[in-house]
Design a protein around this motif. Sequence first.
Motif, PDB file in Angstrom:
ATOM      1  N   THR A 104       0.817  -1.217   0.000  1.00 25.32           N
ATOM      2  CA  THR A 104       0.000   0.000   0.000  1.00 25.32           C
ATOM      3  C   THR A 104       0.849   1.264   0.000  1.00 25.32           C
ATOM      4  O   THR A 104       0.322   2.370  -0.103  1.00 25.32           O
ATOM      5  CB  THR A 104      -0.938   0.031   1.223  1.00 25.32           C
ATOM      6  N   GLU A 225      -3.357  10.166   8.741  1.00 22.08           N
ATOM      7  CA  GLU A 225      -4.637  10.348   8.060  1.00 22.08           C
ATOM      8  C   GLU A 225      -5.554  11.328   8.786  1.00 22.08           C
ATOM      9  O   GLU A 225      -6.526  11.808   8.211  1.00 22.08           O
ATOM     10  CB  GLU A 225      -5.337   8.989   7.908  1.00 22.08           C
ATOM     11  N   HIS A 243      -9.635  15.934   2.326  1.00 18.86           N
ATOM     12  CA  HIS A 243     -10.559  14.915   1.842  1.00 18.86           C
ATOM     13  C   HIS A 243      -9.809  13.584   1.690  1.00 18.86           C
ATOM     14  O   HIS A 243      -8.578  13.538   1.675  1.00 18.86           O
ATOM     15  CB  HIS A 243     -11.140  15.325   0.486  1.00 18.86           C
ATOM     16  N   THR A 244     -10.556  12.509   1.566  1.00 24.52           N
ATOM     17  CA  THR A 244      -9.952  11.203   1.323  1.00 24.52           C
ATOM     18  C   THR A 244      -9.077  11.265   0.080  1.00 24.52           C
ATOM     19  O   THR A 244      -9.481  11.798  -0.955  1.00 24.52           O
ATOM     20  CB  THR A 244     -11.046  10.134   1.136  1.00 24.52           C
ATOM     21  N   PHE A 245      -7.852  10.730   0.210  1.00 27.21           N
ATOM     22  CA  PHE A 245      -6.879  10.794  -0.881  1.00 27.21           C
ATOM     23  C   PHE A 245      -6.454   9.375  -1.230  1.00 27.21           C
ATOM     24  O   PHE A 245      -5.885   8.664  -0.407  1.00 27.21           O
ATOM     25  CB  PHE A 245      -5.673  11.633  -0.440  1.00 27.21           C
ATOM     26  N   ASP A 246      -6.736   8.948  -2.447  1.00 33.33           N
ATOM     27  CA  ASP A 246      -6.526   7.555  -2.840  1.00 33.33           C
ATOM     28  C   ASP A 246      -5.285   7.346  -3.701  1.00 33.33           C
ATOM     29  O   ASP A 246      -5.094   6.259  -4.256  1.00 33.33           O
ATOM     30  CB  ASP A 246      -7.752   7.034  -3.604  1.00 33.33           C
ATOM     31  N   ASN A 247      -4.443   8.363  -3.803  1.00 29.85           N
ATOM     32  CA  ASN A 247      -3.289   8.258  -4.688  1.00 29.85           C
ATOM     33  C   ASN A 247      -1.978   8.193  -3.909  1.00 29.85           C
ATOM     34  O   ASN A 247      -0.967   8.749  -4.321  1.00 29.85           O
ATOM     35  CB  ASN A 247      -3.257   9.449  -5.661  1.00 29.85           C
ATOM     36  N   CYS A 248      -1.989   7.491  -2.763  1.00 28.40           N
ATOM     37  CA  CYS A 248      -0.779   7.371  -1.954  1.00 28.40           C
ATOM     38  C   CYS A 248       0.172   6.366  -2.612  1.00 28.40           C
ATOM     39  O   CYS A 248      -0.158   5.198  -2.771  1.00 28.40           O
ATOM     40  CB  CYS A 248      -1.121   6.928  -0.537  1.00 28.40           C
ATOM     41  N   SER A 288       2.050  11.460  -3.442  1.00 30.45           N
ATOM     42  CA  SER A 288       1.554  11.035  -4.752  1.00 30.45           C
ATOM     43  C   SER A 288       2.678  10.722  -5.737  1.00 30.45           C
ATOM     44  O   SER A 288       2.419  10.509  -6.922  1.00 30.45           O
ATOM     45  CB  SER A 288       0.630  12.107  -5.339  1.00 30.45           C
ATOM     46  N   TYR A 309      -8.310  19.254  -2.383  1.00 34.11           N
ATOM     47  CA  TYR A 309      -8.310  18.215  -1.338  1.00 34.11           C
ATOM     48  C   TYR A 309      -8.430  18.708   0.097  1.00 34.11           C
ATOM     49  O   TYR A 309      -8.823  17.923   0.969  1.00 34.11           O
ATOM     50  CB  TYR A 309      -7.030  17.378  -1.458  1.00 34.11           C
TER      51      TYR A 309
END
Length: 311
Positions: A104, A225, A243-248, A288, A309
């Motif tokens: 992840t 987080e 905001h939720t960030f899905d590009n980690c 990112s 974000y």
Amino acid sequence: MPYIAGIGAANVDIHSRGIGGPFRLRDSNLGEVHLTPGGVVRNMCEVLSRLDMPCELCTAVAQDPFGDMLLKNFSETNMGTKALEIFPKEEAATATYLDVLDETGDMIASVCDQRIFDNLNERYITKHLKILNGAEIVLLDANVSISGLNALAEKCERPIFMDPIATDLSERIRPYLRMCDTIKPNLQELEALSAMRIVTQKDLDEACSLVLDNGVKHLWISMGERGLYYADASGVRLRGRSHTFDNCVNVTGAGDATMATIAWCTAKGLDLETTMQYALAAGLVAISSDYTVNPDMSVTLLEFYRKKYVL
């Protein structure tokens, strides 16, 4: 021209990341490995340079392949190197940092060889004091030697922004809190600095007060987080989130980007809430990218992330 000085680590980061399934401890894992310039203060200076803020990097490297890699990076990113010291490879090795990330992008463990920074001592501080005292802000990481920290406490006349780096180093720098204008620990480092366990919001505020009572003026706590938490000696408290960030991709370097941006905002005279927003955005820009410092970092990208974000 106004500038920010940074004294501390410059090293080569060796990033390894598992791929193809859950990471297995004590076993071989398929993955990817790559090298990138790193080091807390070097990272912060590169971020500042990419934000068009002149900076002077005060550090040490050796005459070896990793040192050559860093010298090229310093030149390509326009970091000032008036205080850079280069040691023969027979006397020292350029610092290295190895991390292991799971699938992840979260860190499992890291190992670092920072012995060359024993040379960031009283002699070094005295020799390069003009550069440090000519800066708007002095960024500092805890890799500086004890004699170097003593010299800074005695001789540095500019606001010091310190990053404790790690829990064990946080305990080492506790006696030097009084010389710091601003520090940016994570929760574990704040526990070490305050010598107390933090579980509740009440614990967090008590720990902040204990550190502020030691002379620190501004505290920025990285909470993963859960965002950033700010506290200062006048009693102001502020929490910021995104905001939720899905590009980690890689969490290494996020804290460095955050601290550099706090210094950048301070040097520009921005208010607290705006500083909080930019600091949160900088952390997202950092994670990112595969690189410790996102090569796309810029004022324009920072502003885009802030608007998209940050809550």
